[in-house]
Design a protein around this motif. Structure first.
Motif, PDB file in Angstrom:
ATOM      1  N   LEU A  30       0.869  -1.184  -0.150  1.00 46.18           N
ATOM      2  CA  LEU A  30      -0.074  -0.185  -0.092  1.00 46.18           C
ATOM      3  C   LEU A  30       0.926   1.194  -0.139  1.00 46.18           C
ATOM      4  CD1 LEU A  30      -2.903   1.227   0.220  1.00 46.18           C
ATOM      5  CD2 LEU A  30      -2.546   1.232   2.989  1.00 46.18           C
ATOM      6  N   ILE A  31       0.599   2.215  -0.890  1.00 47.21           N
ATOM      7  CA  ILE A  31       1.487   3.385  -0.967  1.00 47.21           C
ATOM      8  C   ILE A  31       0.463   4.515  -0.727  1.00 47.21           C
ATOM      9  CG2 ILE A  31       2.871   4.947  -2.507  1.00 47.21           C
ATOM     10  CD1 ILE A  31       3.446   2.468  -4.060  1.00 47.21           C
ATOM     11  N   VAL A  32       0.792   5.458   0.095  1.00 43.42           N
ATOM     12  CA  VAL A  32      -0.066   6.616   0.585  1.00 43.42           C
ATOM     13  C   VAL A  32       0.563   7.666  -0.024  1.00 43.42           C
ATOM     14  CG1 VAL A  32      -0.808   7.717   2.518  1.00 43.42           C
ATOM     15  CG2 VAL A  32      -0.573   5.162   2.715  1.00 43.42           C
ATOM     16  N   GLY A  33      -0.184   8.212  -1.083  1.00 39.30           N
ATOM     17  CA  GLY A  33       0.410   9.504  -1.955  1.00 39.30           C
ATOM     18  C   GLY A  33       0.723   9.196  -3.260  1.00 39.30           C
ATOM     19  N   ALA A  34      -0.232   9.993  -4.037  1.00 36.53           N
ATOM     20  CA  ALA A  34       0.282   9.843  -5.612  1.00 36.53           C
ATOM     21  C   ALA A  34       0.905  10.983  -5.840  1.00 36.53           C
ATOM     22  CB  ALA A  34      -1.116   9.722  -6.350  1.00 36.53           C
ATOM     23  N   GLY A  35       2.191  11.348  -5.215  1.00 36.39           N
ATOM     24  CA  GLY A  35       2.958  12.262  -5.813  1.00 36.39           C
ATOM     25  C   GLY A  35       4.248  11.679  -6.700  1.00 36.39           C
ATOM     26  N   PRO A  36       5.234  12.471  -6.706  1.00 39.31           N
ATOM     27  CA  PRO A  36       6.191  11.851  -7.602  1.00 39.31           C
ATOM     28  C   PRO A  36       7.032  10.517  -6.758  1.00 39.31           C
ATOM     29  CG  PRO A  36       6.558  14.235  -7.402  1.00 39.31           C
ATOM     30  CD  PRO A  36       5.406  13.768  -6.608  1.00 39.31           C
ATOM     31  N   SER A  37       7.229  10.579  -5.660  1.00 38.13           N
ATOM     32  CA  SER A  37       7.697   9.439  -4.959  1.00 38.13           C
ATOM     33  C   SER A  37       6.947   8.305  -4.803  1.00 38.13           C
ATOM     34  CB  SER A  37       8.233   9.622  -3.451  1.00 38.13           C
ATOM     35  OG  SER A  37       6.837  10.307  -2.706  1.00 38.13           O
ATOM     36  N   GLY A  38       5.487   8.553  -4.583  1.00 46.32           N
ATOM     37  CA  GLY A  38       4.714   7.505  -4.457  1.00 46.32           C
ATOM     38  C   GLY A  38       4.431   6.666  -5.833  1.00 46.32           C
ATOM     39  N   LEU A  39       4.385   7.440  -6.888  1.00 44.30           N
ATOM     40  CA  LEU A  39       4.177   7.090  -8.257  1.00 44.30           C
ATOM     41  C   LEU A  39       5.116   6.363  -8.693  1.00 44.30           C
ATOM     42  CD1 LEU A  39       1.772  10.047  -9.612  1.00 44.30           C
ATOM     43  CD2 LEU A  39       1.354   7.678  -9.091  1.00 44.30           C
ATOM     44  N   ALA A  40       6.370   6.854  -8.429  1.00 45.77           N
ATOM     45  CA  ALA A  40       7.893   6.082  -9.091  1.00 45.77           C
ATOM     46  C   ALA A  40       7.909   4.681  -8.212  1.00 45.77           C
ATOM     47  CB  ALA A  40       8.828   7.078  -8.731  1.00 45.77           C
ATOM     48  N   CYS A  41       7.519   4.843  -7.007  1.00 43.61           N
ATOM     49  CA  CYS A  41       7.462   3.474  -6.138  1.00 43.61           C
ATOM     50  C   CYS A  41       6.708   2.416  -6.683  1.00 43.61           C
ATOM     51  CB  CYS A  41       7.313   3.783  -4.795  1.00 43.61           C
ATOM     52  SG  CYS A  41       7.250   2.281  -3.633  1.00 43.61           S
ATOM     53  N   ALA A  42       5.442   2.912  -7.049  1.00 43.52           N
ATOM     54  CA  ALA A  42       4.439   1.948  -7.534  1.00 43.52           C
ATOM     55  C   ALA A  42       4.835   1.471  -9.133  1.00 43.52           C
ATOM     56  CB  ALA A  42       3.085   2.685  -7.662  1.00 43.52           C
ATOM     57  N   ILE A  43       5.561   2.437  -9.723  1.00 46.89           N
ATOM     58  CA  ILE A  43       5.712   1.815 -11.138  1.00 46.89           C
ATOM     59  C   ILE A  43       6.987   0.828 -11.120  1.00 46.89           C
ATOM     60  CG2 ILE A  43       7.124   2.693 -13.399  1.00 46.89           C
ATOM     61  CD1 ILE A  43       5.312   5.273 -13.111  1.00 46.89           C
ATOM     62  N   LYS A  44       7.975   1.359 -10.283  1.00 46.95           N
ATOM     63  CA  LYS A  44       9.184   0.408  -9.906  1.00 46.95           C
ATOM     64  C   LYS A  44       8.551  -1.046  -9.451  1.00 46.95           C
ATOM     65  CE  LYS A  44      13.522  -0.186 -10.602  1.00 46.95           C
ATOM     66  NZ  LYS A  44      14.420   0.053 -11.721  1.00 46.95           N
ATOM     67  N   LEU A  45       7.737  -1.070  -8.516  1.00 48.45           N
ATOM     68  CA  LEU A  45       7.338  -2.255  -7.984  1.00 48.45           C
ATOM     69  C   LEU A  45       6.682  -3.142  -8.978  1.00 48.45           C
ATOM     70  CD1 LEU A  45       5.618  -1.252  -4.597  1.00 48.45           C
ATOM     71  CD2 LEU A  45       7.308  -3.020  -4.781  1.00 48.45           C
TER      72      LEU A  45
END
Length: 549
Positions: free
Chosen positions: A11-26
């Motif tokens: 679960l990622i809390v926040g759809a800013g640059p760090s959260g979205l980059a994390c989701a894409i890499k995951l």
């Protein structure tokens, strides 16, 4: 209370640059390793990008790693920087253009792009969803689920409560979103991140985090005054009582991004950061470009700028903090989007490594040793080389601090054997009102400068009127008995949205909180001299709705 539950792997809390980059890499790594992870991103804004505000000149280094073919993927990153201008504004009329030789090389922007980070995040969300990531906008994380000392996910905020916390006909309890690993990417002064840093003592042994408030307006200007790709930075006037700087970026479509950054360690309680920004636009450097143009949008946001010396630990059992939740901005570059993205990507890599190395399939993924991974990255190397940048400006001002930073960055590449620390928290910096001179600000002319309420209108801010206030006062008396008496209640001035007003009735003065005006900048949570104000999430979807910011 029985709450509906949803369970995810991450679960990622926040759809800013760090959260979205994390989701894409995951998603990329999960698909490559055939792990079939369920990945969810929740975002408190009404849509991805609604709460994103950044200058912004964007360095694509992290994006080059994340999506190497991004230039052929119809991205909104198209306006390359063509030239840099750095000015020292001596007064309201004159300025000196500083030769590039005497500017820290880190502030030069060759190879970077002028972007709307809101639009970049909307595009990143499309890439994430294309890889199988679930993204839920309008879901505001209200609190962390902590069981036996382990973070197990978050509870989203209840919907349909009135201002007295009583259920209305539309009441819906928040959901439990549980995960084996929760990654908090809430942005600057994330309210759950703040709680977790305190709960798990993640900031022991480091300097307090330091902040600035950053203003931004988008203007349409006449084509003959537009220079596509030009980047302008300024220091000095109008900030005589604070450190910080101005910026003006020539974006596409004959638009200008213009703003002012005001460090929140200022001392004079009469200072009004919003009024300083409005005054700034009358300087000939800016007025000559804005004249005849029209203001399109307005916003403000706090910036975590303490750097390496304020960087807390990023891990606790079951969870990690990334991006501006911990403060990964590189002050020497005046950039934090690429570093935030890299921190999210590192978190994703760590999760995958944890999965591949673990033996108990039902146990939460380990976040142990993520700090070591962070310290081995180029992100940490950047923060280390920039560790003294902000502190030098705070201690010695723009001229001497700027000279130190030029020597440190241009000659020593940030490796001078010297560590500058700032042990005083920003909220402790205010002097008593009786010991500070009052600042008189000119009235707005409604051509270049404007009032706060008309500005808030341009941020498209809205909250359900009949809901609990998300600006929580620990004591209703402190604003009057202490702050009004000692500091002329600075909340009247440091808030960029006119949320706080001193009013009078038959019982005397009181602080009125117009929470519907709040643009979620978090300045009150940071600068309140008694730490009496706590910002919490309102109902999901509330707040600003920034277009093209």
């Amino acid at each position: 209370m029985e709450r509906e539950q949803m369970v995810f792997d991450v679960l990622i809390v926040g759809a800013g640059p760090s959260g979205l980059a994390c989701a894409i890499k995951l998603a990329q790594l999960s698909n490559a390793k055939q792990l079939d992870l369920s990945i969810c991103v929740i975002e408190k804004g009404s849509e991805v990008g609604a709460h994103i505000l950044s200058g912004a000149v964007f360095e694509p280094s992290a994006l080059n790693e994340l999506l190497p073919q991004w230039q052929s993927m119809d991205s909104p990153i198209t306006t390359q920087v063509k030239e840099d201008f750095i000015y020292l504004c001596r007064n309201e009329l004159s300025a000196i253009k500083i030769p590039n030789l005497f500017v820290p090389k880190t502030m030069m922007n060759h190879g970077n792009y002028i972007v709307s980070m809101g639009n970049v995040c909307r595009w990143l969300a499309e890439q994430a969803e294309g890889l199988g990531v679930e993204i839920f906008p309008g879901f505001a994380a209200a609190s962390a689920i902590i069981e036996e000392g382990v973070v197990r996910g978050v509870v989203t905020g209840d919907m349909g409560l009135d201002e007295n916390n009583q259920a209305k006909d539309s009441y819906m309890p928040g959901m439990e979103l549980r995960a084996k690993q929760t990654i908090f990417a809430e942005g600057c002064r994330g309210h759950i991140g703040k709680q977790l840093i305190s709960r798990f003592k993640l900031d022991e042994g480091v300097d307090p985090q330091h902040y600035a408030i950053g203003f931004k307006e988008v203007w349409d200007i006449p084509p003959e005054q537009h220079n596509l790709g030009r980047v302008v930075h300024g220091a000095g006037w109008p900030l005589s009582d604070a450190t910080g700087g101005s910026y003006m970026y020539h974006a596409d479509n004959n638009q200008i991004y213009i703003g002012l950054i005001v460090d929140l360690n200022y001392k004079n309680p009469h200072l009004n950061p919003f009024a300083e920004f409005q005054k700034m636009k009358h300087h000939p450097i800016f007025a000559s470009v804005l004249e005849g143009g029209s203001r399109v949008s307005y916003g403000a946001r706090a910036i975590a700028k303490g750097g390496l010396h304020s960087l807390p630990k990023t891990t606790m059992p079951g969870a990690m903090l990334v991006g501006c939740d911990v403060g990964t901005l590189n002050g020497a570059k005046i950039k934090g989007n690429h570093t935030a993205m890299k921190s999210g990507m590192l978190a994703a890599e760590h999760v995958i490594e944890s999965i591949l190395n673990k033996t108990d399939a039902d146990h939460e993924y380990s976040s142990e040793n993520f700090d070591k991974k962070l310290q081995a990255s180029w992100l940490y190397k950047e923060l280390k080389s920039a560790r003294n940048f902000s502190a030098a400006i705070h201690k010695w001002g723009n001229t001497l601090g700027g000279a130190f930073n030029t020597i440190d960055q241009n000659i020593f590449s940030g490796s001078l054997p010297l560590d500058l620390h700032e042990p005083q928290a920003d909220y402790k910096a205010l002097q008593l009102a009786k010991d500070a001179y009052k600042i008189e600000y000119p009235r707005p002319d409604n051509k270049l400068s404007f009032d706060r309420l008309s500005s808030v209108f341009l941020s498209n801010t809205n909250h359900e009127e009949d809901q609990p206030s998300h600006l929580v006062l620990a004591s209703k008396s402190i604003p009057i008995t202490r702050h009004l008496a000692d500091y002329d209640e600075p909340a009247q001035r440091y808030c960029p949205a006119g949320v706080y007003e001193i009013m009078e009735d038959d019982n005397g003065p009181f602080l009125q909180v117009n929470s519907q005006n709040c643009i979620h900048c978090k300045t009150c949570d940071i600068k309140d001299p008694s730490q009496n104000i706590t910002w919490v999430t309102p109902e999901g979807g509330g707040g600003p709705n920034y277009p093209n910011m």
